[in-house]
Structure formats: structure tokens, C-alpha cells
Design a protein around this motif. Structure first.
Motif, mmCIF file in Angstrom:
data_model
loop_
_atom_site.group_PDB
_atom_site.id
_atom_site.type_symbol
_atom_site.label_atom_id
_atom_site.label_comp_id
_atom_site.label_asym_id
_atom_site.label_seq_id
_atom_site.Cartn_x
_atom_site.Cartn_y
_atom_site.Cartn_z
ATOM 1 N N LEU A 66 0.826 -1.212 0.000
ATOM 2 C CA LEU A 66 0.000 0.000 0.000
ATOM 3 C C LEU A 66 0.859 1.261 0.000
ATOM 4 C CD1 LEU A 66 -2.738 -1.069 2.577
ATOM 5 C CD2 LEU A 66 -2.951 -1.002 0.086
ATOM 6 N N ALA A 67 2.081 1.157 0.561
ATOM 7 C CA ALA A 67 2.987 2.309 0.583
ATOM 8 C C ALA A 67 3.562 2.612 -0.795
ATOM 9 C CB ALA A 67 4.120 2.055 1.575
ATOM 10 N N ASP A 68 3.393 1.694 -1.738
ATOM 11 C CA ASP A 68 3.782 1.943 -3.133
ATOM 12 C C ASP A 68 2.571 2.322 -3.984
ATOM 13 O OD1 ASP A 68 6.453 1.206 -2.579
ATOM 14 O OD2 ASP A 68 5.982 -0.909 -2.887
ATOM 15 N N ARG A 69 1.441 1.757 -3.659
ATOM 16 C CA ARG A 69 0.239 1.953 -4.484
ATOM 17 C C ARG A 69 -0.389 3.323 -4.266
ATOM 18 N NH1 ARG A 69 -2.868 -1.756 -7.234
ATOM 19 N NH2 ARG A 69 -5.021 -1.152 -7.668
ATOM 20 N N TYR A 70 -0.262 3.870 -3.035
ATOM 21 C CA TYR A 70 -0.889 5.145 -2.698
ATOM 22 C C TYR A 70 0.171 6.136 -2.207
ATOM 23 C CZ TYR A 70 -5.060 2.224 -2.883
ATOM 24 O OH TYR A 70 -6.032 1.353 -3.292
ATOM 25 N N PRO A 71 -0.149 7.451 -2.213
ATOM 26 C CA PRO A 71 0.818 8.438 -1.706
ATOM 27 C C PRO A 71 1.271 8.094 -0.283
ATOM 28 C CG PRO A 71 -0.975 9.551 -2.847
ATOM 29 C CD PRO A 71 -1.365 8.099 -2.749
ATOM 30 N N ARG A 72 2.553 8.120 -0.078
ATOM 31 C CA ARG A 72 3.096 7.612 1.184
ATOM 32 C C ARG A 72 2.769 8.496 2.373
ATOM 33 N NH1 ARG A 72 8.437 5.710 -2.161
ATOM 34 N NH2 ARG A 72 7.673 3.593 -2.590
ATOM 35 N N ARG A 73 2.694 9.800 2.169
ATOM 36 C CA ARG A 73 2.312 10.656 3.295
ATOM 37 C C ARG A 73 0.915 10.300 3.775
ATOM 38 N NH1 ARG A 73 1.002 17.068 3.047
ATOM 39 N NH2 ARG A 73 -0.907 16.181 2.153
ATOM 40 N N ALA A 74 0.007 10.064 2.839
ATOM 41 C CA ALA A 74 -1.365 9.705 3.211
ATOM 42 C C ALA A 74 -1.401 8.365 3.938
ATOM 43 C CB ALA A 74 -2.249 9.658 1.965
ATOM 44 N N VAL A 75 -0.639 7.386 3.446
ATOM 45 C CA VAL A 75 -0.600 6.072 4.089
ATOM 46 C C VAL A 75 -0.085 6.188 5.518
ATOM 47 C CG1 VAL A 75 0.504 3.794 4.056
ATOM 48 C CG2 VAL A 75 -0.348 4.798 1.932
ATOM 49 N N LEU A 76 0.996 6.953 5.697
ATOM 50 C CA LEU A 76 1.598 7.086 7.019
ATOM 51 C C LEU A 76 0.685 7.830 7.979
ATOM 52 C CD1 LEU A 76 3.957 6.672 8.897
ATOM 53 C CD2 LEU A 76 5.117 8.618 7.832
ATOM 54 N N SER A 77 0.134 8.967 7.559
ATOM 55 C CA SER A 77 -0.701 9.771 8.457
ATOM 56 C C SER A 77 -2.024 9.075 8.775
ATOM 57 C CB SER A 77 -0.955 11.155 7.859
ATOM 58 O OG SER A 77 -1.612 11.062 6.613
ATOM 59 N N LEU A 78 -2.652 8.447 7.764
ATOM 60 C CA LEU A 78 -3.923 7.759 8.014
ATOM 61 C C LEU A 78 -3.730 6.532 8.897
ATOM 62 C CD1 LEU A 78 -5.636 8.007 4.503
ATOM 63 C CD2 LEU A 78 -6.284 9.210 6.602
ATOM 64 N N SER A 79 -2.632 5.804 8.692
ATOM 65 C CA SER A 79 -2.351 4.645 9.550
ATOM 66 C C SER A 79 -2.148 5.081 10.996
ATOM 67 C CB SER A 79 -1.114 3.901 9.047
ATOM 68 O OG SER A 79 -1.337 3.338 7.775
ATOM 69 N N ALA A 80 -1.387 6.162 11.194
ATOM 70 C CA ALA A 80 -1.155 6.662 12.555
ATOM 71 C C ALA A 80 -2.456 7.130 13.194
ATOM 72 C CB ALA A 80 -0.133 7.799 12.528
ATOM 73 N N ALA A 81 -3.315 7.807 12.414
ATOM 74 C CA ALA A 81 -4.602 8.260 12.948
ATOM 75 C C ALA A 81 -5.484 7.074 13.331
ATOM 76 C CB ALA A 81 -5.304 9.139 11.915
ATOM 77 N N ALA A 82 -5.489 6.033 12.480
ATOM 78 C CA ALA A 82 -6.272 4.835 12.796
ATOM 79 C C ALA A 82 -5.767 4.163 14.064
ATOM 80 C CB ALA A 82 -6.213 3.862 11.617
ATOM 81 N N GLN A 83 -4.453 4.098 14.212
ATOM 82 C CA GLN A 83 -3.884 3.501 15.417
ATOM 83 C C GLN A 83 -4.234 4.320 16.655
ATOM 84 O OE1 GLN A 83 0.079 3.220 13.434
ATOM 85 N NE2 GLN A 83 0.218 1.234 14.435
ATOM 86 N N ALA A 84 -4.261 5.637 16.512
ATOM 87 C CA ALA A 84 -4.634 6.497 17.643
ATOM 88 C C ALA A 84 -6.050 6.178 18.116
ATOM 89 C CB ALA A 84 -4.528 7.971 17.237
#
Length: 396
Positions: A66-84
Motif C-alpha cells: 500500500l505504501a507503493d500503491r498510494y501516496p506515502r504521506r497519506a498512508v503514514l498519516s492515516l495509519s497513525a490516525a487509525a492507530q490512535a
């Protein structure tokens, strides 16, 4: 050492990772204490602790693309928000144990694309190989320092504030990381786009001999990690006080921090690549010296020195990331990290089996060191040939 921190993007990525790592260390201790106090079962406490590792293995192979398929900033920030959000739910007092375990599994699955995106973005931030390697040194030092602080004070802090508040702190750390990344990391287009699919990076990596050898070098860590799983029986066998368990656990990460600092400060990137095989062999050889039946002081010294030489893994990891094209870097990084964690888990498990069979933790550690040397020498020789071939442009 501080040069990478002059880059604003890296500074934000480094801070976000450090904050969330500290929260994770606290959460692992909190979960173990919470589950044990609620169930009174050491088995349940161990099962829940294992759930902080196992889903990450599946996610590393299945979700890192997913970190290749989608913009990496979005993947990182959305994953962190979901974990929060998920960890915030885990912090609710009285949460049923089954729900707690389910939330924990999802949290760890969400961590896989986030880790892949974090590593891939960092390589994008630095064009210079030397500066990129220094940035990875700083990450390694920070992660192991956080681990040391967790060993030293995690239990005391959880006892002071309570398990629910400790989990809430972890949730806040993820939220802070998400905001930092969203605000200060550049929004780059997806590196791979629709061409990135499940296991496409895996197939590409295993088709290259150079990357297979780097993976083999990383898997040697699975043997040098054996003492971590035997800290308690080792302390007992050495007739050391109970506090020595913590010292034995801390020796390796402390040595790693020192080794990473010295390599970063005094050794250039090309020299470190040349030394990777030698350092890997030396790290295992130091554990083989447990054949000498060391006392506590010598055991601590051997573990710390093995940890210092074990800092070679930073060079191996950085070289692997550099040699993978940007559009595959997320999935390839997930494969690499998954293999590393699997071999560590297998190594600790086998170490326990050998210790049980021989009745000696010292013997199990020494045998792990000997096995490491036997495997490291041919791997180091292969690495030398591969490195020369890559430099000459005759091998991919």
C-alpha cells in the motif's frame, strides 16, 4: 550524526517515529500488566504480548505494498490516525479481553503499511547515500534508546499512572505523529500506483542475487537475539541477583547504540559496506565465547560487544533500501522487516528449546554463536563477491 536533522522532513519523520515508539514501549508493558491483573494468567499475558508481533508479520507481507500503491504521506498519516483511535478504544476501562485482543491485532496490522511508508519516504528525502545512512543510524540509536528507557522505567510509569492511562498516552503519541506528518511532510504522488500489487516486490527482490545476500545477512540477527529470550534463566545460572535480568536485557541495545554511534561518526558508507560481513561474523563469535562459562560481568561485556558489532544491520538495511527501486520500496521493505522478525522469533524459540534440552542457557547461547559463525562466514564471502560485482556493474 546530527546532519540529517537539518532536513525538516526528516526531522518530522524522526520525531514522529520516536514519539510513537515511546508510546508503544509503554503500551506493551501496560497490556502485559493489565491482562495479568485481570486474568491472573501468565499464559494470557504472554499471548497478548505475542499479539504485538504476530499480526505485523502478516501485515508486513500483505499490506506493505500500500505504501507503493498510494501516496506515502497519506498512508503514514492515516495509519497513525487509525492507530490512535484503536489504541484510544483499548484504553477504555473494563474493555472486554476478547475485544482488547481484536483491537490489538488491527493496530498491529495498521502498523505495517505505516512502517513501509516511513522507510520509503526517508529514502526519498535523501538523495545522498552517505547522508541517508547517517539518518538510519540516528533512527537505530533512537529506537534502541527508547527500548532502554522502556526497560528501565516502563513498569514504574505504568504502575504510577495505571494501564488505561498508559494506553491513552500511546493513543496520543499516534495522534501527534499523524498531525506532524500531515503538516510537514511533502505530499508526493504514489511511487508505484496501480502497478503495485500483492507480492510484486517480493518476486522482484528474490529475483536479484544482491538482495538475497543482503536478506541473508539480516537473518543472522535471528541467532544473535537468542540471549534476549534467555535472560531470566541466564541470570539464575550465573547466580546473579534478580535485577540482573534487566541488565542482561539492556546490554545488547546499549552496545548497539554505542556501535551505531561509532560507525556513524568514524566510518564512511563504502567502508561500512565492506565491513558488514566481518561485523556480522564477529557479533556471533562473541556469543560463541560463552563456551568459556563467563561470570556476570564477562557475560554483560560479551553481550554489549555483540550488540555493538550488530549495528552492522543498519548498513545492511540502508543498502537494501537503496538498491530497490522507489516504486517497489514499500513492499520490499515489508518483506525485509517480516523476514527479520520471523528469524528473530524462530531464533528465540530454538534457543529456548536448546536451553531446555541441555539444561543450560549458557550452552544455548554459545551454540547459537557457533551456528552464527558457521552461517556468517560463507554469507560474508558471498557478500564480498556481490559487492564487487555490483561495483563493477556486472550484477543487479
Amino acid at each position: 550524526m546530527s546532519a540529517p536533522l537539518r532536513n525538516v522532513e526528516y526531522r518530522v519523520l524522526w520525531a514522529a517515529e520516536a514519539i510513537s515508539s515511546a508510546g508503544d514501549q509503554l503500551a506493551k508493558v501496560a497490556l502485559s500488566i493489565l491482562v495479568y491483573h485481570r486474568t491472573g494468567s501468565a499464559l494470557w499475558a504472554a499471548v497478548v504480548y505475542a499479539l504485538t508481533f504476530l499480526p505485523a508479520l502478516a501485515g508486513g507481507l500483505g499490506l506493505s505494498f500500500l505504501a507503493d500503491r498510494y501516496p506515502r504521506r497519506a498512508v503514514l498519516s492515516l495509519s497513525a490516525a487509525a492507530q490512535a483511535v484503536l489504541v484510544g478504544l483499548m484504553s477504555v476501562p473494563g474493555m472486554p479481553l476478547a475485544v482488547l485482543c481484536l483491537l490489538l491485532v488491527v493496530v498491529q496490522l495498521a502498523a505495517s503499511p505505516a512502517n513501509a511508508a516511513q522507510n520509503a519516504i526517508t529514502r526519498e528525502v535523501f538523495d545522498d547515500d552517505e547522508l541517508y545512512l547517517r539518518s538510519q543510524d540516528l533512527r537505530g540509536i533512537t529506537t534502541n534508546t527508547v527500548q532502554l528507557l522502556g526497560l528501565a522505567g516502563g513498569g514504574l510509569l505504568v504502575t504510577a499512572v495505571g494501564a488505561s492511562w498508559a494506553l491513552a498516552i500511546d493513543a496520543v503519541s499516534f495522534a501527534v505523529a499523524a498531525v506532524l506528518v500531515r503538516a510537514w511532510v511533502h505530499n508526493r504522488p504514489a511511487a508505484g500506483g496501480e502497478h503495485s500489487t500483492w507480492f510484486s516486490a517480493t518476486r522482484w527482490v528474490f529475483g536479484r542475487r544482491s538482495l538475497r545476500v543482503l536478506i541473508a545477512l539480516s537473518w543472522l540477527v535471528g541467532l544473535t537475539v537468542v540471549p534476549e529470550g534467555l535472560a531470566a534463566p541466564l541470570a539464575q545460572q550465573l547466580h546473579a541477583p534478580s535485577a540482573a535480568v534487566g541488565w542482561l536485557l539492556a546490554a545488547d541495545p546499549l552496545g548497539f547504540v554505542v556501535g551505531a554511534y561509532l560507525l556513524s561518526k568514524f566510518v564512511s558508507a563504502p567502508q561500512r559496506r565492506r565491513l558488514a560481513g566481518v561485523l556480522a561474523t564477529g557479533s556471533s563469535a562473541l556469543l560463541a565465547l560463552f563456551l568459556l562459562q563467563p561470570n556476570l560481568a564477562l557475560a554483560l561485556a560479551l553481550l554489549a560487544l555483540a550488540g555493538a558489532l550488530g549495528a552492522y544491520i543498519i548498513t545492511v538495511t540502508a543498502t537494501f533500501s537503496t538498491w530497490v527501486p522507489n516504486e517497489l520500496r514499500g513492499g520490499a521493505g515489508g518483506l525485509y522487516r517480516t523476514g527479520l522478525r520471523v528469524t528473530q522469533g524462530i531464533g528465540v524459540a530454538l534457543g529456548g528449546v536448546v536451553a531446555q534440552a541441555t539444561g543450560s542457557a549458557v550452552t544455548a547461547i554459545a551454540l547459537a554463536g557457533l551456528a552464527g559463525v558457521v552461517l556468517a562466514i560463507p554469507t560474508a564471502l558471498c557478500w564480498t563477491r556481490v559487492r564487487h560485482s555490483v561495483a563493477a556493474g556486472t550484477l543487479q
